[in-house]
Design a protein around this motif. Structure first.
Motif, PDB file in Angstrom:
ATOM      1  N   MET A   1       0.709  -1.320   0.256  1.00  0.00           N
ATOM      2  CA  MET A   1       0.181   0.072  -0.381  1.00  0.00           C
ATOM      3  C   MET A   1       0.762   1.395   0.456  1.00  0.00           C
ATOM      4  O   MET A   1       2.349   1.366   0.695  1.00  0.00           O
ATOM      5  N   GLU A   2       0.642   2.268  -0.774  1.00  0.00           N
ATOM      6  CA  GLU A   2       1.253   3.565  -0.970  1.00  0.00           C
ATOM      7  C   GLU A   2       0.368   4.432  -0.409  1.00  0.00           C
ATOM      8  O   GLU A   2      -1.056   4.352  -0.779  1.00  0.00           O
ATOM      9  N   LEU A   3       0.716   5.370   0.678  1.00  0.00           N
ATOM     10  CA  LEU A   3       0.397   6.723   1.129  1.00  0.00           C
ATOM     11  C   LEU A   3       0.823   8.087   0.338  1.00  0.00           C
ATOM     12  O   LEU A   3       1.886   8.280  -0.382  1.00  0.00           O
ATOM     13  N   HIS A   4       0.082   8.874   0.209  1.00  0.00           N
ATOM     14  CA  HIS A   4       0.958  10.120  -0.113  1.00  0.00           C
ATOM     15  C   HIS A   4      -0.245  10.828   0.994  1.00  0.00           C
ATOM     16  O   HIS A   4      -1.195  11.098   1.038  1.00  0.00           O
TER      17      HIS A   4
ATOM     18  N   GLU B   1       3.341  16.062   5.431  1.00  0.00           N
ATOM     19  CA  GLU B   1       4.226  14.727   5.440  1.00  0.00           C
ATOM     20  C   GLU B   1       5.534  15.520   6.238  1.00  0.00           C
ATOM     21  O   GLU B   1       6.499  14.616   6.964  1.00  0.00           O
TER      22      GLU B   1
ATOM     23  N   ALA C   1       7.518   6.267   8.565  1.00  0.00           N
ATOM     24  CA  ALA C   1       6.841   4.943   8.836  1.00  0.00           C
ATOM     25  C   ALA C   1       6.081   4.706  10.179  1.00  0.00           C
ATOM     26  O   ALA C   1       4.944   4.511  10.056  1.00  0.00           O
TER      27      ALA C   1
ATOM     28  N   GLU D   1       2.717   4.391  10.506  1.00  0.00           N
ATOM     29  CA  GLU D   1       1.613   3.024  11.217  1.00  0.00           C
ATOM     30  C   GLU D   1       1.214   2.759  12.622  1.00  0.00           C
ATOM     31  O   GLU D   1       0.139   2.193  13.123  1.00  0.00           O
TER      32      GLU D   1
END
Length: 74
Positions: A1-4, A10, A25, A29
């Protein structure tokens, strides 16, 4: 899974990770874990409340107000 994430979000995640001595990360998580645990408890409480209401176990408005006030005073 990739999150933006937005650049601002960020940067906030990275800043929090640095302060906590973790990487970004790990922070994300852990946040997702907390959100999932909260949602599971919330949905269980809603189901419990619906079951109680189905059994006719309801509180009058004044009793709800009294209980909330006691929670804030304790």
């Amino acid at each position: 899974m990739e999150l933006h994430f937005s650049p601002d979000k960020e940067a906030r995640i990275r800043e929090m990770a640095t302060r906590a001595g973790k990487n970004a990360a790990q922070v994300v998580e852990e946040a997702v874990d907390r959100m999932l645990e909260y949602d599971e408890r919330f949905l269980a409480a809603v189901a419990e409340g619906r079951a109680a209401a189905g059994r006719g176990e309801l509180l009058e408005h004044d009793e709800v107000v009294d209980r909330i006030e006691r929670l804030f005073l304790s």
